[in-house]
Design a protein around this motif. Structure first.
Motif, PDB file in Angstrom:
ATOM      1  N   ARG A  50     -41.377  63.028  42.202  1.00  0.00           N
ATOM      2  CA  ARG A  50     -41.863  61.727  41.730  1.00  0.00           C
ATOM      3  C   ARG A  50     -41.011  61.171  40.594  1.00  0.00           C
ATOM      4  O   ARG A  50     -41.099  59.986  40.280  1.00  0.00           O
ATOM      5  N   PHE A  51     -40.184  62.029  40.002  1.00  0.00           N
ATOM      6  CA  PHE A  51     -39.308  61.545  38.937  1.00  0.00           C
ATOM      7  C   PHE A  51     -37.963  61.052  39.469  1.00  0.00           C
ATOM      8  O   PHE A  51     -37.217  60.392  38.756  1.00  0.00           O
ATOM      9  N   TYR A  52     -37.629  61.373  40.706  1.00  0.00           N
ATOM     10  CA  TYR A  52     -36.346  60.954  41.252  1.00  0.00           C
ATOM     11  C   TYR A  52     -36.333  59.459  41.570  1.00  0.00           C
ATOM     12  O   TYR A  52     -35.289  58.806  41.454  1.00  0.00           O
ATOM     13  N   GLN A  53     -37.470  58.931  41.994  1.00  0.00           N
ATOM     14  CA  GLN A  53     -37.644  57.482  42.188  1.00  0.00           C
ATOM     15  C   GLN A  53     -38.915  57.088  41.434  1.00  0.00           C
ATOM     16  O   GLN A  53     -39.999  57.039  42.006  1.00  0.00           O
ATOM     17  N   PRO A  54     -38.808  56.829  40.136  1.00  0.00           N
ATOM     18  CA  PRO A  54     -40.000  56.635  39.302  1.00  0.00           C
ATOM     19  C   PRO A  54     -40.870  55.477  39.781  1.00  0.00           C
ATOM     20  O   PRO A  54     -40.365  54.398  40.118  1.00  0.00           O
ATOM     21  N   ASP A  55     -42.175  55.712  39.809  1.00  0.00           N
ATOM     22  CA  ASP A  55     -43.153  54.681  40.158  1.00  0.00           C
ATOM     23  C   ASP A  55     -43.645  54.047  38.860  1.00  0.00           C
ATOM     24  O   ASP A  55     -44.314  54.711  38.056  1.00  0.00           O
ATOM     25  N   PRO A  56     -43.342  52.762  38.607  1.00  0.00           N
ATOM     26  CA  PRO A  56     -43.748  52.119  37.348  1.00  0.00           C
ATOM     27  C   PRO A  56     -45.248  52.177  37.109  1.00  0.00           C
ATOM     28  O   PRO A  56     -45.695  52.345  35.962  1.00  0.00           O
ATOM     29  N   ASP A  57     -46.041  52.033  38.155  1.00  0.00           N
ATOM     30  CA  ASP A  57     -47.495  52.067  37.983  1.00  0.00           C
ATOM     31  C   ASP A  57     -47.965  53.435  37.491  1.00  0.00           C
ATOM     32  O   ASP A  57     -48.852  53.530  36.627  1.00  0.00           O
ATOM     33  N   GLU A  58     -47.382  54.507  38.041  1.00  0.00           N
ATOM     34  CA  GLU A  58     -47.749  55.845  37.581  1.00  0.00           C
ATOM     35  C   GLU A  58     -47.331  56.059  36.133  1.00  0.00           C
ATOM     36  O   GLU A  58     -48.061  56.668  35.341  1.00  0.00           O
ATOM     37  N   LEU A  59     -46.137  55.551  35.773  1.00  0.00           N
ATOM     38  CA  LEU A  59     -45.684  55.691  34.390  1.00  0.00           C
ATOM     39  C   LEU A  59     -46.618  54.965  33.428  1.00  0.00           C
ATOM     40  O   LEU A  59     -46.958  55.487  32.358  1.00  0.00           O
ATOM     41  N   VAL A  60     -47.060  53.753  33.795  1.00  0.00           N
ATOM     42  CA  VAL A  60     -47.972  52.994  32.938  1.00  0.00           C
ATOM     43  C   VAL A  60     -49.285  53.747  32.757  1.00  0.00           C
ATOM     44  O   VAL A  60     -49.820  53.842  31.646  1.00  0.00           O
ATOM     45  N   ALA A  61     -49.799  54.298  33.838  1.00  0.00           N
ATOM     46  CA  ALA A  61     -51.065  55.037  33.765  1.00  0.00           C
ATOM     47  C   ALA A  61     -50.945  56.232  32.814  1.00  0.00           C
ATOM     48  O   ALA A  61     -51.843  56.486  31.997  1.00  0.00           O
ATOM     49  N   GLU A  62     -49.819  56.950  32.909  1.00  0.00           N
ATOM     50  CA  GLU A  62     -49.631  58.104  32.029  1.00  0.00           C
ATOM     51  C   GLU A  62     -49.415  57.667  30.585  1.00  0.00           C
ATOM     52  O   GLU A  62     -49.925  58.302  29.652  1.00  0.00           O
ATOM     53  N   LEU A  63     -48.664  56.584  30.389  1.00  0.00           N
ATOM     54  CA  LEU A  63     -48.444  56.080  29.031  1.00  0.00           C
ATOM     55  C   LEU A  63     -49.753  55.625  28.394  1.00  0.00           C
ATOM     56  O   LEU A  63     -50.009  55.882  27.215  1.00  0.00           O
ATOM     57  N   ASN A  64     -50.581  54.960  29.166  1.00  0.00           N
ATOM     58  CA  ASN A  64     -51.846  54.457  28.632  1.00  0.00           C
ATOM     59  C   ASN A  64     -52.780  55.591  28.220  1.00  0.00           C
ATOM     60  O   ASN A  64     -53.575  55.439  27.282  1.00  0.00           O
ATOM     61  N   GLU A  65     -52.677  56.728  28.908  1.00  0.00           N
ATOM     62  CA  GLU A  65     -53.498  57.880  28.535  1.00  0.00           C
ATOM     63  C   GLU A  65     -53.114  58.419  27.159  1.00  0.00           C
ATOM     64  O   GLU A  65     -53.957  58.997  26.461  1.00  0.00           O
ATOM     65  N   GLU A  66     -51.847  58.218  26.774  1.00  0.00           N
ATOM     66  CA  GLU A  66     -51.353  58.758  25.514  1.00  0.00           C
ATOM     67  C   GLU A  66     -51.263  57.707  24.413  1.00  0.00           C
ATOM     68  O   GLU A  66     -50.939  58.041  23.269  1.00  0.00           O
ATOM     69  N   SER A  67     -51.537  56.434  24.747  1.00  0.00           N
ATOM     70  CA  SER A  67     -51.270  55.333  23.820  1.00  0.00           C
ATOM     71  C   SER A  67     -52.551  54.716  23.280  1.00  0.00           C
ATOM     72  O   SER A  67     -53.624  54.798  23.896  1.00  0.00           O
ATOM     73  N   ASN A  68     -52.411  54.056  22.151  1.00  0.00           N
ATOM     74  CA  ASN A  68     -53.467  53.199  21.625  1.00  0.00           C
ATOM     75  C   ASN A  68     -53.612  51.982  22.531  1.00  0.00           C
ATOM     76  O   ASN A  68     -52.611  51.465  23.030  1.00  0.00           O
ATOM     77  N   PRO A  69     -54.835  51.503  22.767  1.00  0.00           N
ATOM     78  CA  PRO A  69     -55.016  50.336  23.645  1.00  0.00           C
ATOM     79  C   PRO A  69     -54.189  49.121  23.239  1.00  0.00           C
ATOM     80  O   PRO A  69     -53.856  48.281  24.087  1.00  0.00           O
ATOM     81  N   SER A  70     -53.835  49.033  21.970  1.00  0.00           N
ATOM     82  CA  SER A  70     -53.025  47.898  21.526  1.00  0.00           C
ATOM     83  C   SER A  70     -51.622  47.914  22.148  1.00  0.00           C
ATOM     84  O   SER A  70     -50.919  46.893  22.111  1.00  0.00           O
ATOM     85  N   LEU A  71     -51.214  49.052  22.723  1.00  0.00           N
ATOM     86  CA  LEU A  71     -49.877  49.173  23.310  1.00  0.00           C
ATOM     87  C   LEU A  71     -49.881  49.028  24.824  1.00  0.00           C
ATOM     88  O   LEU A  71     -48.836  49.135  25.448  1.00  0.00           O
ATOM     89  N   TYR A  72     -51.041  48.794  25.421  1.00  0.00           N
ATOM     90  CA  TYR A  72     -51.112  48.723  26.875  1.00  0.00           C
ATOM     91  C   TYR A  72     -50.220  47.622  27.438  1.00  0.00           C
ATOM     92  O   TYR A  72     -49.541  47.807  28.457  1.00  0.00           O
ATOM     93  N   ARG A  73     -50.213  46.458  26.813  1.00  0.00           N
ATOM     94  CA  ARG A  73     -49.389  45.353  27.314  1.00  0.00           C
ATOM     95  C   ARG A  73     -47.906  45.677  27.191  1.00  0.00           C
ATOM     96  O   ARG A  73     -47.109  45.311  28.065  1.00  0.00           O
ATOM     97  N   LEU A  74     -47.530  46.366  26.106  1.00  0.00           N
ATOM     98  CA  LEU A  74     -46.127  46.768  25.941  1.00  0.00           C
ATOM     99  C   LEU A  74     -45.736  47.764  27.030  1.00  0.00           C
ATOM    100  O   LEU A  74     -44.651  47.667  27.611  1.00  0.00           O
ATOM    101  N   ASN A  75     -46.615  48.716  27.308  1.00  0.00           N
ATOM    102  CA  ASN A  75     -46.342  49.689  28.368  1.00  0.00           C
ATOM    103  C   ASN A  75     -46.121  48.990  29.708  1.00  0.00           C
ATOM    104  O   ASN A  75     -45.196  49.315  30.455  1.00  0.00           O
ATOM    105  N   ALA A  76     -46.982  48.017  30.002  1.00  0.00           N
ATOM    106  CA  ALA A  76     -46.865  47.286  31.260  1.00  0.00           C
ATOM    107  C   ALA A  76     -45.574  46.473  31.305  1.00  0.00           C
ATOM    108  O   ALA A  76     -44.929  46.368  32.353  1.00  0.00           O
ATOM    109  N   ALA A  77     -45.181  45.903  30.169  1.00  0.00           N
ATOM    110  CA  ALA A  77     -43.954  45.097  30.127  1.00  0.00           C
ATOM    111  C   ALA A  77     -42.724  45.965  30.369  1.00  0.00           C
ATOM    112  O   ALA A  77     -41.799  45.572  31.092  1.00  0.00           O
ATOM    113  N   MET A  78     -42.711  47.160  29.770  1.00  0.00           N
ATOM    114  CA  MET A  78     -41.571  48.061  29.982  1.00  0.00           C
ATOM    115  C   MET A  78     -41.490  48.489  31.440  1.00  0.00           C
ATOM    116  O   MET A  78     -40.412  48.529  32.039  1.00  0.00           O
ATOM    117  N   ALA A  79     -42.635  48.814  32.016  1.00  0.00           N
ATOM    118  CA  ALA A  79     -42.646  49.226  33.416  1.00  0.00           C
ATOM    119  C   ALA A  79     -42.214  48.095  34.340  1.00  0.00           C
ATOM    120  O   ALA A  79     -41.557  48.340  35.363  1.00  0.00           O
TER     121      ALA A  79
END
Length: 276
Positions: free
Chosen positions: A185-214
């Motif tokens: 799953r890391f060879y062809q990264p899925d942006p949606d999966e990355l956002v979900a994992e980032l959101n689990e580790e992030s403050n809700p205030s960063l959710y939009r930033l996570n989505a923008a990066m993805a």
């Protein structure tokens, strides 16, 4: 036709080890890779250096004479190299079938907002070289979603800035103990999966930033990785075959002895095995 691999990536990610691995693979397959040290701060090498930028300018000299720090000194050294590109052209010579591997520094600004590396790429292209960027990322980046996202964005930044064919490589795969089904799953990264994992580790205030990066990864749809285990010849062959294809290596060469030809590209499924 002349060819160049431009080996980039963060400090400590295995660029010099990659160059050493390719050099050893070249000896085993009767291919002549000439290694160019493009890091003015480098000290020790596991591979024979054909061309060394320190013969033109070294980081220690810059820091001592101009009282610069390491990063400022490195940028100055590359600006100086850009002003003296004829030195590099003379060092590269005029061979018809040369294949160079450039071991580059790890400072990310050289491949993002500072145009010095792009100027070197453009000069190589003017001199008749087919250039491929090889961006290496330590496989330990996969242990943390935030680190992996930053690595993906760094790869994308270099790809957009340099505008050359790119092959992105996950190094140090011999240290990874995860099963292949987890790793794929890391060879062809899925942006949606990355956002979900980032959101689990992030403050809700960063959710939009996570989505923008993805969304950057998704919009460009360019970032994918090949696994490299330096102790597995099939893994090395797989990576090299993708790079050779990107720079059209061998398309103008008539094969002479089938026993001396490099093995062809192997399917990723065969390389990684069928374990779950």
């Amino acid at each position: 036709m002349r060819h160049v691999q431009l080996v980039m990536g963060p400090a400590g990610c295995g660029k010099s080890t990659y160059c050493h691995t390719m050099h050893e693979h070249g000896l085993a397959t009767k291919r002549n890779f000439r290694i160019v040290n493009l890091d003015p701060a480098a000290e020790d090498f596991k591979y024979p250096v054909s061309i060394d930028v320190r013969d033109l300018i070294g980081l220690d000299d810059v820091m001592e004479e101009l009282d610069y720090g390491p990063n400022g000194g490195l940028v100055y050294a590359f600006e100086y190299l850009n002003e003296n590109l004829e030195w590099l052209n003379d060092q590269l010579g005029e061979g018809d079938d040369d294949y160079f591997i450039f071991d580059c520094p790890g400072q990310i600004e050289l491949y993002s907002h500072v145009p010095v590396m792009k100027s070197i790429v453009q000069a190589l292209q003017r001199w008749g070289f087919m250039v491929c960027g090889v961006y290496v990322l330590d496989s330990q980046f996969i242990a943390d979603a935030g680190k992996f996202m930053s690595g993906c964005l760094a790869c994308l930044s270099a790809m957009v800035q340099l505008e050359i064919p790119h092959v992105n490589v996950l190094t140090k795969m011999d240290l990874v103990r995860k099963k292949s089904s987890f790793m794929e799953r890391f060879y062809q990264p899925d942006p949606d999966e990355l956002v979900a994992e980032l959101n689990e580790e992030s403050n809700p205030s960063l959710y939009r930033l996570n989505a923008a990066m993805a969304s950057l990864l998704e919009d460009y749809s360019l970032v994918g990785f090949l696994p490299l285990n330096m102790y597995d010849s099939e893994s090395v062959t797989l990576v090299l075959s993708h790079i050779d294809h990107a720079i059209q290596y061998g398309e103008d060469v008539e094969p002479t002895d089938p026993d001396e030809q490099e093995a062809g590209a192997l399917p990723l499924d065969d390389l990684m095995g069928n374990d779950d």
